[in-house]
Design an enzyme around this catalytic site. Structure first.
Site, short mmCIF file in Angstrom:
data_model
loop_
_atom_site.label_atom_id
_atom_site.label_comp_id
_atom_site.label_asym_id
_atom_site.label_seq_id
_atom_site.Cartn_x
_atom_site.Cartn_y
_atom_site.Cartn_z
N CYS A 2 -62.90 -29.65 -30.75
CA CYS A 2 -62.45 -30.95 -30.24
C CYS A 2 -61.01 -31.21 -30.67
O CYS A 2 -60.47 -30.52 -31.53
CB CYS A 2 -63.36 -32.05 -30.76
SG CYS A 2 -65.13 -31.76 -30.46
N ARG A 27 -58.26 -28.51 -25.94
CA ARG A 27 -59.23 -28.24 -27.00
C ARG A 27 -60.64 -28.72 -26.64
O ARG A 27 -61.60 -28.41 -27.35
CB ARG A 27 -58.79 -28.92 -28.30
CG ARG A 27 -57.47 -28.45 -28.85
CD ARG A 27 -57.16 -29.13 -30.17
NE ARG A 27 -58.07 -28.68 -31.20
CZ ARG A 27 -57.85 -27.68 -32.04
NH1 ARG A 27 -56.73 -27.00 -31.96
NH2 ARG A 27 -58.74 -27.34 -32.94
N ASN A 98 -64.30 -33.00 -35.62
CA ASN A 98 -64.27 -31.68 -34.99
C ASN A 98 -65.02 -30.74 -35.91
O ASN A 98 -64.67 -30.60 -37.08
CB ASN A 98 -62.82 -31.21 -34.80
CG ASN A 98 -62.72 -29.77 -34.30
OD1 ASN A 98 -63.68 -29.23 -33.76
ND2 ASN A 98 -61.56 -29.16 -34.49
N GLY A 99 -66.07 -30.09 -35.39
CA GLY A 99 -66.85 -29.17 -36.21
C GLY A 99 -68.34 -29.36 -35.98
O GLY A 99 -68.76 -29.95 -34.98
N GLU A 484 -60.70 -7.09 -19.90
CA GLU A 484 -59.89 -8.30 -19.96
C GLU A 484 -59.68 -8.88 -18.55
O GLU A 484 -59.75 -10.10 -18.36
CB GLU A 484 -58.54 -8.00 -20.62
CG GLU A 484 -57.55 -9.14 -20.61
CD GLU A 484 -58.01 -10.39 -21.35
OE1 GLU A 484 -57.36 -11.44 -21.17
OE2 GLU A 484 -59.02 -10.33 -22.09
N HIS A 507 -73.46 5.27 -14.15
CA HIS A 507 -74.63 5.03 -14.99
C HIS A 507 -75.14 3.59 -14.85
O HIS A 507 -75.58 2.99 -15.82
CB HIS A 507 -74.29 5.34 -16.45
CG HIS A 507 -73.93 6.78 -16.67
ND1 HIS A 507 -74.86 7.76 -16.86
CD2 HIS A 507 -72.71 7.39 -16.69
CE1 HIS A 507 -74.26 8.93 -17.02
NE2 HIS A 507 -72.95 8.73 -16.92
N LYS A 606 -60.03 -24.02 -25.87
CA LYS A 606 -59.02 -23.05 -26.29
C LYS A 606 -59.30 -22.47 -27.67
O LYS A 606 -59.20 -21.28 -27.88
CB LYS A 606 -57.64 -23.73 -26.29
CG LYS A 606 -56.48 -22.81 -26.61
CD LYS A 606 -56.28 -21.80 -25.51
CE LYS A 606 -55.10 -20.89 -25.76
NZ LYS A 606 -55.01 -19.84 -24.75
#
Length: 611
Positions: A2, A27, A98-99, A484, A507, A606
């Site tokens: 956050c 975020r 945040n967490g 990527e 495969h 992010k």
């Protein structure tokens, strides 16, 4: 994951908070909230993006203390009620977080037994009630109540707390989630990172784990840890400007960051090698060159796009420096009881330097006396501080959630590290070193040539934008690039895509190929050219659409492919830096054409600061 922004000073807080939330939205963007304090709390919370919050506020909220939060949900679905800030039961304390509070269920049960009532499904509300319980039961200050509460908490947190009973102060604390203090002119800020405060100050303090900051309306502040020990602050000046964190003339941050790569790759290498004098000196590496060059093995830990960079690092270190390498997902590494010793070197790669799983992997490595090395972009981040040594990538702020320029900068640093170690160990001829250094010198101009094909790549994107699946194939150094490229497509366009070693197509994945399946083949490897040609023929035999990334002038693969995108010739170890760029642009244009939110794709954030 956050975003937190807080202000305490003499000016009106609302403009600072609302603008800061917009800069922090990368975020987390499933809900947002703001609280302005002016003798009473004025709180507005809304599901969705910060724009929804702004639209819900009809008149500017008045007051010189404010807190804002933009959320990426962990506990409780995204809605107005679960958005932050959260209030204590008596309505006198508010908190943003945040967490993750891992023991919130145990704490909540105990608080309910004491008479507390909860209105949200979040772990955060449990913490503000716990602070309230200590404050009222012990008749202590807000600071002491926070200190006691945090000693009971298991998990990760960056918090900012305000109480109506102590109207002049804001209190912040952190553990395993970032929190920075901004020191302005008789005004103070708190934020998850420096982006929302750089407009006002470049002087910051990065809080360390289990540290608390009290910031006051008169511009003074103090730091202690949660055990009440005084902490001496270390003020740093950040090299960040408003121009770097705005889109400029680009439609999206992601497109801006793709086009910045000709400059950011140069910045990541600048001063670290000289092709004319034939030397490479990566500072963090050379500080421990003997131990690293004599390592029994290198273990690279990372997540997401950084894990793909680590995979290419494995090819580079083993091919050029002849050091055994293992590449691990950070999230798996710490839980499988890995064998580690002081002979090992553990390299952590993270754009933000705050990735929770990677931090946990480093803590494990340090406990086993392995040398730890951080490759990060964010200056002052947790990983940069906790590792024994390391290198910054110097890519500048990356705001688009899907990483682009940070990835190529990571590859640039890894390439220089591999060459530095190869020269130290004498594992490749000096003539080959000089060849690679001279080619590295040309990479920024070659990136610019690749970017000139943007219109052609947009056309290819228009031809395959309605696909529901895609396959990406590569060999050797370009196998991780296939992964990527597939990840970028998944992240921002929501098309299912997988990256495979080209030989593994037979495969399993070949069963999926038909006329509706685009297959992107990175075809620049001279060492396996004939094998790649065979792979493409196998795809065409099953009517698959082939989009090939080829070296300029290649006619054989071009004749076999439905679409080709050319990159300039470069030696094989350096091809990933170039070959990934068309894949970034392809994913970008497909996502735009499908009407997707490129910079803020659904369900992603992010900086993954929770496990």
């Amino acid at each position: 994951m956050c975003g937190i922004i807080a202000y305490n000073g003499k000016e009106q807080a609302f403009p600072v908070i609302i603008e800061g939330l917009k800069r922090l939205e990368y975020r987390g963007y499933d809900s947002a909230g703001i609280a302005i304090s002016n003798g009473i709390f004025n709180i507005v919370k809304k599901k969705g993006k910060v724009e929804n919050l702004s639209n819900a506020i009809k008149t500017e909220m008045r007051g010189t203390i404010g807190i804002g939060h933009t959320r990426w949900a962990t506990h409780g679905e995204p809605n107005d009620m679960n958005a932050h800030p959260h209030l204590s039961g008596d309505g006198k304390i508010l908190l943003v977080h945040n967490g993750i509070i891992e023991n919130h269920e145990t704490l909540k049960k105990a608080l309910i037994e004491l008479g507390h009532k909860f209105v949200s499904q979040t772990d955060t509300e449990v913490l503000v009630h716990l602070i309230e319980e200590y404050k009222n039961r012990e008749n202590i200050s807000l600071e002491d109540a926070i200190r006691l509460a945090l000693q009971k908490v298991i998990g990760a947190y960056a918090i900012v707390v305000h109480s109506i009973d102590e109207p002049e102060i804001l209190i912040g604390a952190k553990k395993s989630s970032p929190l920075v203090i901004g020191i302005g002119n008789n005004e103070l800020f708190m934020a998850s990172d420096a982006m929302p405060i750089v407009k006002y100050t470049n002087r910051v303090i990065y809080l360390k784990d289990e540290e608390m900051a009290v910031i006051k309306s008169d511009g003074t502040y103090s730091l202690k840890d949660i055990y009440n020990n005084i902490v001496t602050p270390q003020i740093k000046e950040i090299d960040l400007t408003i121009e770097l964190i705005e889109k400029g003339n680009y439609e999206h941050f992601m497109l801006k960051e793709i086009f910045q790569q000709k400059d950011t790759v140069y910045e990541s290498m600048r001063g670290r090698f000289n092709p004319f004098e034939g030397w490479v000196k990566v500072g963090g590496l050379n500080n421990h060159i003997s131990r690293i060059s004599e390592a029994g093995r290198i273990i690279i830990v990372s997540s997401g796009t950084s894990w793909h960079a680590g995979m290419i690092g494995e090819y580079l270190f083993e091919d050029l420096a002849r050091i055994p390498v293992e590449v691990e997902y950070s999230s798996e590494f710490r839980y499988r009881n890995p064998i580690l010793s002081a002979k090992d070197v553990v390299i952590a790669i993270s754009q933000s330097g705050e990735t929770a799983d990677t931090i946990a992997a480093l803590e494990l490595a340090k406990s086993k006396n392995a040398l730890t090395y951080g490759i990060v972009n964010a200056v002052g981040s947790t990983i940069s501080r906790m590792t024994d040594t390391g290198s910054y990538t110097h890519a500048g702020p990356e705001i688009g959630v899907a990483s682009t320029k940070a990835f190529t900068s990571q590859l640039s640093v890894l390439t220089l590290m591999a060459l530095n170690l190869a020269m130290e160990r004498g594992t490749i001829p000096q003539s080959y070193v000089l060849q690679l250094l001279n080619e590295l010198h040309t990479i920024p101009s070659k990136i610019e040539r690749v970017l000139k094909d943007n219109d052609k790549i947009r056309y290819v994107a228009s031809e395959i934008m309605n696909s529901t699946n895609a396959l990406y194939l590569g060999r050797g150094y370009n196998f991780p690039i296939a992964m990527e490229g597939a990840l970028k497509l998944k992240e921002i366009s929501y098309i299912h895509a997988e990256g495979y070693p080209a030989a593994e197509m037979k495969h399993g994945p070949i069963a999926l190929i038909d006329e509706n399946m685009p297959v992107v083949v990175i075809s620049t490897n001279q060492s396996a050219y004939s094998k790649i040609v065979s792979n493409i023929q196998e795809i065409k035999a099953r009517k698959g659409k082939v989009i090939s990334i080829v070296t300029e002038g290649d006619t054989k693969i071009k004749a076999l492919s439905d679409y080709t995108i050319e990159i300039p010739y470069i030696s094989e170890p350096l091809t990933p830096i170039l070959s990934v760029i068309p894949l970034q642009l392809l994913a970008y244009h497909i996502a735009v054409m499908r009407g997707c939110d490129v910079d803020q794709p659904r369900n992603l954030a992010k900086s993954v600061t929770v496990e």
